[in-house]
Design a protein around this motif. Structure first.
Motif, short mmCIF file in Angstrom:
data_model
loop_
_atom_site.label_atom_id
_atom_site.label_comp_id
_atom_site.label_asym_id
_atom_site.label_seq_id
_atom_site.Cartn_x
_atom_site.Cartn_y
_atom_site.Cartn_z
N VAL A 1 -69.49 61.40 25.51
CA VAL A 1 -68.76 60.88 26.67
C VAL A 1 -69.08 61.74 27.90
N GLY A 2 -69.15 63.05 27.72
CA GLY A 2 -69.50 63.95 28.81
C GLY A 2 -70.92 63.69 29.31
N MET A 3 -71.83 63.46 28.38
CA MET A 3 -73.21 63.16 28.77
C MET A 3 -73.26 61.84 29.55
N ALA B 1 -61.38 60.89 23.41
CA ALA B 1 -62.68 60.58 24.00
C ALA B 1 -62.79 59.09 24.31
N SER C 1 -66.67 63.47 22.20
CA SER C 1 -66.39 63.98 23.55
C SER C 1 -67.68 64.42 24.26
N THR C 2 -68.59 65.02 23.52
CA THR C 2 -69.82 65.47 24.18
C THR C 2 -70.65 64.28 24.64
N LEU D 1 -70.87 60.49 31.27
CA LEU D 1 -70.26 60.74 32.58
C LEU D 1 -71.28 61.39 33.52
N GLY D 2 -71.95 62.42 33.02
CA GLY D 2 -72.92 63.14 33.84
C GLY D 2 -74.06 62.24 34.31
N ASP E 1 -80.22 65.45 20.44
CA ASP E 1 -79.66 65.60 21.79
C ASP E 1 -78.33 66.34 21.82
N MET E 2 -77.67 66.48 20.68
CA MET E 2 -76.39 67.21 20.69
C MET E 2 -76.13 67.85 19.33
N THR E 3 -75.57 69.04 19.38
CA THR E 3 -75.18 69.77 18.18
C THR E 3 -73.81 69.28 17.73
N GLN F 1 -66.04 66.04 17.57
CA GLN F 1 -66.55 66.72 18.77
C GLN F 1 -67.73 66.01 19.41
#
Lengths: 319, 280
Positions: free
Chosen positions: B129-131, B161, B126-127, B133-134, B115-117, B123
């Motif tokens: 956390v962004g997911m 994060a 944070s990604t 949030l979205g 699901d994430m690189t 890093q």
């Protein structure tokens, strides 16, 4: 293209255009989301942002995390726009933008405000002369240096709907009018503001208006200078550069940025591989920023119409 | 609560993931063995009983997401995904080979189910956390599971994060720290002592707990736990868990995996698998 340049200032200022464009994009598309790192006040998004907290995310003073959060939002279908001063929007979160953004294909639009000497009173720590150089190294990135409000109004939304990492550097305050309202632009295509036959001034950002001023002076001395607003520094419009190098036989690049890795080098690489012609540059040479009024800094770093004029004469004499 | 049958299946899955890791690393001759093995146990619980996903539709929007921020432990995630049917098991043998879909550090654009690189430590946090949030902004009933390493905790971005996740109330986020006490150059204590991670995450506003990394029943309970805060699970793990010789190797972050040692280690894991299967 309707050019209305007459040396006069625009009544609009960049930060208001940034703010109104963000608000419009967010209102029109539920997937557009805006993130800032405690600098909403600086681009006039604060009041609106506080009323739209689910679409205007204040990340605090943590640019690396902001870029990562934007990448995560992109991964679940959002079109994030992030803002900070250009120094922090590039240097401070470069690895995050490069990997979580570019490499991972999480598209994001980055606004780096206070480009180069526009950081003025914030001084050397806040003065990015290297932001375009950094962003240009990201494969498939788009790097834009804004010269005019009409340009920004048209190009900013197009950046948001473009793939990859998109970096828009801009001043926040006043500018000289260049384009008639409603002008439509194409990312990756330079705008010929003034045609000429003896030398071509290729400029971006705040240097475009200065290029126009220099061209006027040159014309008084019988030198016909073309002026191109190369607002897209990446991907560079190689075709237009080659065409005007062939037509005029001399090129001057002008940028509010380090000579390392910015417009000058992008243009030079294009020409060296296709049509080398005498070339001169107006850019910051191996120096850090410093504090002071913008007019002082422009003189200090040689970013003036006068310097472009001198460079153009030198380039013509080398033909 | 997991019943005995489910618990047994998870135990078996954990061992099969570890065998998969050996199968992958044997082929290239070396790799991030220690951390892949310590991550395998929680992965077995997540993919065996907790997360919603569809191997036939890896991009299913309603799936739970998993971010392996300690991206170098890709081999453990690849083995999990292969066993769960995201791609053929045989593909595990392509790890790190030219044009593989299984690079050393995980890549969402290459591997179905990733699901994430990640790879640059910190890093992934944070990604994720962004997911989270979205997904929360969209009102989705999905969760985001994040696994960071304990060495990774050195990165300042991790704490940016963490602060963000708590401040924004991302209670759809479950953040694991694989606390296996070692990083590349040596022990966590010797290099940069993280101190009390549970207390740190609690102080950052998480609902934080510490669980033994191979206490599958307890892991299930904390993963299923919902709180008004983001949840942090400090996984008290052993680097190299499941293979005695690897556990006992001091520098087991990245190890040579010869055919001989792979065969020996696989035998040990298979014996453990048989023991569970034989245990009525």
């Amino acid at each position: 293209m309707d050019i209305i340049y007459n040396g006069e200032k625009d009544t609009k200022i960049f930060k208001d255009v940034i703010s109104s464009t963000i608000q419009k994009l967010v209102a029109e598309d539920e997937n557009v989301i805006y993130l800032d790192a405690d600098l909403m006040s600086c681009i006039n998004t604060l009041k609106w942002g506080r009323q739209h907290r689910d679409r205007a995310i204040d990340c605090g003073i943590a640019e690396s995390n902001m870029a990562g959060v934007a990448a995560g939002l992109a991964a679940v279908g959002f079109r994030p726009i992030i803002h900070s001063f250009g120094c922090f929007a590039s240097r401070r979160c470069f690895d995050q933008v490069f990997l979580s953004g570019g490499y991972a294909k999480n598209d994001m639009t980055i606004i780096g405000s206070d480009a180069g000497v526009c950081a003025a009173m914030n001084g050397g720590t806040h003065m990015p002369f290297e932001d375009m150089a950094l962003m240009r190294t990201i494969p498939d990135a788009t790097v834009v240096d804004i010269s005019d409000n009409v340009l920004m109004e048209d190009v900013f939304p197009k950046l948001v709907y473009r793939s990859g990492v998109k970096y828009m550097r801009t001043a926040r305050k006043e500018s000289i009018k260049l384009y008639a309202p409603g002008t439509v632009f194409e990312i990756g295509k330079g705008n010929v503001l003034r045609d000429g036959t003896d030398v071509t001034i290729v400029a971006c950002g705040i240097m475009v208006a200065k290029g126009m001023e220099a061209a006027q002076r040159l014309s008084q001395e019988g030198i016909s200078a073309a002026v191109i607003d190369m607002f897209t520094v990446k991907p560079i419009d190689a075709e237009l550069i080659e065409k005007y190098a062939a037509k005029t036989g001399a090129v001057v690049c002008a940028e509010n940025h380090s000579v390392n890795g910015g417009l000058t080098e992008a243009v030079a690489r294009t020409l060296i591989e296709s049509r080398p012609v005498p070339m001169e540059h107006v850019a910051v040479d191996e120096r850090f920023g410093q504090v002071g009024p913008q007019s002082f800094l422009e003189e200090e770093y040689g970013l003036t119409a006068e310097h472009i004029y001198e460079c153009a004469k030198r380039a013509v004499s080398r033909k | 609560m997991l019943d005995d049958r489910q618990l047994k299946e998870i135990k078996k899955l954990a061992i099969r993931i570890k065998i998969g890791v050996i199968d992958e690393l044997e082929e290239v001759g070396s790799g991030h063995l220690g951390g892949s093995l310590s991550a395998a146990d929680p992965l077995a619980v997540l993919y065996g009983a907790v997360m919603k996903y569809d191997p036939k539709n890896p991009k299913w929007e309603e799936r739970d997401k998993f971010v392996l921020s300690k991206g170098h432990c890709g081999p453990a995630l690849y083995a999990t995904l292969a066993i769960k049917g995201f791609f053929p098991y045989e593909e595990l043998k392509t790890l790190n080979k030219p044009h593989t879909n299984l690079p050393s550090h995980v890549d969402k654009n290459k591997t179905p189910g990733v699901d994430m690189t990640t790879g640059s430590l910190g890093q992934g946090a944070s990604t994720a956390v962004g997911m989270a949030l979205g997904e929360k902004l969209r009102g989705k009933n999905t969760r985001v599971f994040l696994m960071t390493g304990d060495g990774e905790i050195d990165e300042g971005q991790v704490w940016e994060a963490a602060m963000f996740a708590a401040a924004k109330g991302l209670n759809n986020l479950c953040w694991m720290v694989d606390f296996n006490k070692k990083q590349l150059d040596g022990t966590i204590k010797d290099i940069l002592d993280t101190g009390d991670l549970e207390a740190k995450f609690s102080a950052f506003g998480f609902d934080a707990v510490t669980v033994k990394g191979d206490d599958y029943a307890a892991l299930y309970e904390v993963f299923m736990k919902r709180s008004d805060k983001p949840v942090a699970v400090i996984l008290d793990t052993i680097k190299g868990r499941g293979i005695k010789e690897v556990e006992e190797t001091p520098d087991n972050h990245s190890m040579t995996v010869s055919h001989e040692s792979a065969a020996r280690w696989r035998d040990e894991l298979k014996a453990a698998l048989s023991a569970i299967e034989g245990d009525k």
